[in-house]
Motif scaffolding. Sequence first.
Motif, PDB file in Angstrom:
ATOM      1  N   TYR A  18       0.831  -1.205   0.000  1.00  0.00           N
ATOM      2  CA  TYR A  18       0.000   0.000   0.000  1.00  0.00           C
ATOM      3  C   TYR A  18       0.864   1.252   0.000  1.00  0.00           C
ATOM      4  O   TYR A  18       0.571   2.223  -0.706  1.00  0.00           O
ATOM      5  CB  TYR A  18      -0.974  -0.013   1.184  1.00  0.00           C
ATOM      6  N   VAL A  19       1.914   1.237   0.773  1.00  0.00           N
ATOM      7  CA  VAL A  19       2.855   2.356   0.788  1.00  0.00           C
ATOM      8  C   VAL A  19       3.521   2.471  -0.585  1.00  0.00           C
ATOM      9  O   VAL A  19       3.689   3.575  -1.111  1.00  0.00           O
ATOM     10  CB  VAL A  19       3.901   2.193   1.916  1.00  0.00           C
ATOM     11  N   TYR A  20       3.875   1.340  -1.172  1.00  0.00           N
ATOM     12  CA  TYR A  20       4.500   1.339  -2.490  1.00  0.00           C
ATOM     13  C   TYR A  20       3.560   1.968  -3.521  1.00  0.00           C
ATOM     14  O   TYR A  20       3.983   2.798  -4.332  1.00  0.00           O
ATOM     15  CB  TYR A  20       4.870  -0.085  -2.913  1.00  0.00           C
ATOM     16  N   ALA A  21       2.284   1.594  -3.484  1.00  0.00           N
ATOM     17  CA  ALA A  21       1.298   2.160  -4.419  1.00  0.00           C
ATOM     18  C   ALA A  21       1.155   3.668  -4.204  1.00  0.00           C
ATOM     19  O   ALA A  21       1.038   4.438  -5.174  1.00  0.00           O
ATOM     20  CB  ALA A  21      -0.048   1.465  -4.260  1.00  0.00           C
ATOM     21  N   GLU A  22       1.173   4.119  -2.957  1.00  0.00           N
ATOM     22  CA  GLU A  22       1.114   5.554  -2.666  1.00  0.00           C
ATOM     23  C   GLU A  22       2.334   6.273  -3.225  1.00  0.00           C
ATOM     24  O   GLU A  22       2.238   7.390  -3.740  1.00  0.00           O
ATOM     25  CB  GLU A  22       1.013   5.806  -1.162  1.00  0.00           C
ATOM     26  N   LEU A  23       3.497   5.643  -3.112  1.00  0.00           N
ATOM     27  CA  LEU A  23       4.724   6.238  -3.630  1.00  0.00           C
ATOM     28  C   LEU A  23       4.682   6.326  -5.154  1.00  0.00           C
ATOM     29  O   LEU A  23       5.081   7.347  -5.732  1.00  0.00           O
ATOM     30  CB  LEU A  23       5.941   5.445  -3.160  1.00  0.00           C
ATOM     31  N   GLU A  24       4.199   5.285  -5.799  1.00  0.00           N
ATOM     32  CA  GLU A  24       4.039   5.339  -7.262  1.00  0.00           C
ATOM     33  C   GLU A  24       3.126   6.504  -7.647  1.00  0.00           C
ATOM     34  O   GLU A  24       3.432   7.252  -8.586  1.00  0.00           O
ATOM     35  CB  GLU A  24       3.447   4.030  -7.795  1.00  0.00           C
ATOM     36  N   GLN A  25       2.031   6.674  -6.917  1.00  0.00           N
ATOM     37  CA  GLN A  25       1.108   7.769  -7.203  1.00  0.00           C
ATOM     38  C   GLN A  25       1.755   9.118  -6.940  1.00  0.00           C
ATOM     39  O   GLN A  25       1.528  10.075  -7.674  1.00  0.00           O
ATOM     40  CB  GLN A  25      -0.180   7.628  -6.387  1.00  0.00           C
ATOM     41  N   PHE A  26       2.584   9.199  -5.905  1.00  0.00           N
ATOM     42  CA  PHE A  26       3.316  10.439  -5.627  1.00  0.00           C
ATOM     43  C   PHE A  26       4.115  10.861  -6.855  1.00  0.00           C
ATOM     44  O   PHE A  26       4.089  12.021  -7.273  1.00  0.00           O
ATOM     45  CB  PHE A  26       4.247  10.269  -4.417  1.00  0.00           C
ATOM     46  N   TRP A  27       4.866   9.905  -7.451  1.00  0.00           N
ATOM     47  CA  TRP A  27       5.704  10.229  -8.602  1.00  0.00           C
ATOM     48  C   TRP A  27       4.863  10.602  -9.821  1.00  0.00           C
ATOM     49  O   TRP A  27       5.224  11.516 -10.578  1.00  0.00           O
ATOM     50  CB  TRP A  27       6.657   9.073  -8.919  1.00  0.00           C
ATOM     51  N   ILE A  28       3.741   9.938 -10.014  1.00  0.00           N
ATOM     52  CA  ILE A  28       2.851  10.302 -11.127  1.00  0.00           C
ATOM     53  C   ILE A  28       2.344  11.726 -10.932  1.00  0.00           C
ATOM     54  O   ILE A  28       2.389  12.547 -11.856  1.00  0.00           O
ATOM     55  CB  ILE A  28       1.674   9.308 -11.235  1.00  0.00           C
ATOM     56  N   ASP A  29       1.875  12.043  -9.737  1.00  0.00           N
ATOM     57  CA  ASP A  29       1.381  13.388  -9.439  1.00  0.00           C
ATOM     58  C   ASP A  29       2.479  14.433  -9.599  1.00  0.00           C
ATOM     59  O   ASP A  29       2.231  15.538 -10.108  1.00  0.00           O
ATOM     60  CB  ASP A  29       0.801  13.451  -8.027  1.00  0.00           C
ATOM     61  N   PHE A  30       3.684  14.097  -9.164  1.00  0.00           N
ATOM     62  CA  PHE A  30       4.824  14.999  -9.307  1.00  0.00           C
ATOM     63  C   PHE A  30       5.079  15.308 -10.786  1.00  0.00           C
ATOM     64  O   PHE A  30       5.235  16.467 -11.179  1.00  0.00           O
ATOM     65  CB  PHE A  30       6.060  14.371  -8.653  1.00  0.00           C
ATOM     66  N   PHE A  31       5.093  14.272 -11.612  1.00  0.00           N
ATOM     67  CA  PHE A  31       5.312  14.445 -13.048  1.00  0.00           C
ATOM     68  C   PHE A  31       4.191  15.277 -13.676  1.00  0.00           C
ATOM     69  O   PHE A  31       4.465  16.211 -14.448  1.00  0.00           O
ATOM     70  CB  PHE A  31       5.409  13.081 -13.734  1.00  0.00           C
ATOM     71  N   LEU A  32       2.952  14.976 -13.338  1.00  0.00           N
ATOM     72  CA  LEU A  32       1.823  15.730 -13.894  1.00  0.00           C
ATOM     73  C   LEU A  32       1.864  17.190 -13.469  1.00  0.00           C
ATOM     74  O   LEU A  32       1.504  18.077 -14.252  1.00  0.00           O
ATOM     75  CB  LEU A  32       0.496  15.083 -13.488  1.00  0.00           C
ATOM     76  N   ASN A  62      10.195  -3.213  -6.586  1.00  0.00           N
ATOM     77  CA  ASN A  62      11.637  -3.032  -6.458  1.00  0.00           C
ATOM     78  C   ASN A  62      12.081  -1.611  -6.796  1.00  0.00           C
ATOM     79  O   ASN A  62      13.261  -1.316  -6.781  1.00  0.00           O
ATOM     80  CB  ASN A  62      12.394  -4.047  -7.315  1.00  0.00           C
ATOM     81  N   ALA A  63      11.125  -0.753  -7.118  1.00  0.00           N
ATOM     82  CA  ALA A  63      11.379   0.663  -7.407  1.00  0.00           C
ATOM     83  C   ALA A  63      12.302   0.867  -8.602  1.00  0.00           C
ATOM     84  O   ALA A  63      12.933   1.905  -8.740  1.00  0.00           O
ATOM     85  CB  ALA A  63      11.897   1.395  -6.175  1.00  0.00           C
ATOM     86  N   ASN A  64      12.360  -0.122  -9.483  1.00  0.00           N
ATOM     87  CA  ASN A  64      13.158  -0.018 -10.707  1.00  0.00           C
ATOM     88  C   ASN A  64      12.312  -0.411 -11.912  1.00  0.00           C
ATOM     89  O   ASN A  64      12.351  -1.549 -12.327  1.00  0.00           O
ATOM     90  CB  ASN A  64      14.391  -0.898 -10.609  1.00  0.00           C
ATOM     91  N   PRO A  65      11.525   0.538 -12.407  1.00  0.00           N
ATOM     92  CA  PRO A  65      11.373   1.934 -11.974  1.00  0.00           C
ATOM     93  C   PRO A  65      10.204   2.112 -11.010  1.00  0.00           C
ATOM     94  O   PRO A  65       9.270   1.325 -11.012  1.00  0.00           O
ATOM     95  CB  PRO A  65      11.080   2.656 -13.281  1.00  0.00           C
ATOM     96  N   ILE A  66      10.266   3.182 -10.253  1.00  0.00           N
ATOM     97  CA  ILE A  66       9.133   3.595  -9.433  1.00  0.00           C
ATOM     98  C   ILE A  66       8.202   4.450 -10.276  1.00  0.00           C
ATOM     99  O   ILE A  66       7.018   4.556 -10.014  1.00  0.00           O
ATOM    100  CB  ILE A  66       9.593   4.338  -8.157  1.00  0.00           C
ATOM    101  N   PHE A  67       8.758   5.055 -11.347  1.00  0.00           N
ATOM    102  CA  PHE A  67       7.972   5.888 -12.267  1.00  0.00           C
ATOM    103  C   PHE A  67       8.559   5.754 -13.657  1.00  0.00           C
ATOM    104  O   PHE A  67       9.782   5.698 -13.826  1.00  0.00           O
ATOM    105  CB  PHE A  67       8.024   7.365 -11.846  1.00  0.00           C
TER     106      PHE A  67
END
Length: 130
Positions: A18-32, A62-67
């Motif tokens: 769940y934390v991993y999914a939140e982190l993925e969303q963080f990077w998507i939001d950051f990019f947008l 594995n965060a490769n890639p996280i985004f």
Amino acid sequence: MIPHHKFQKFNTYLEDEYVYAELEQFWIDFFLSILDKNSKNKNEWISPFYNTKFSKGKSMMNANPIFSAKSLKNEKIIRILQTDMGDRQELSHWINSTMDNHNDELVINCVLNEKNLIEIESLILNWIKS
């Protein structure tokens, strides 16, 4: 930018899906947000570009890639690899070439922190504009 203590909620990203999914969303939001601030068309980008899920849909975590994202307009790719949160300030980047000898992938390897986000935003923006 987000204060450092708010990044602490991501400390368990490699153990907690769940934390991993939140982190993925963080990077998507950051990019947008970078696209928004610079009047770039979001519809010209596919994100995530790389598949980071196993065949049954579970994240590889594995965060490769996280985004990852790919431009439909010029086929440029952005890939962010996130390393352990730790106290390090790690940030590096390079350009990968594809088999057809195009330099079309910006790879960013980083620890998530406010200082690095400022530099990452600049790297992404310069890549998009080049």
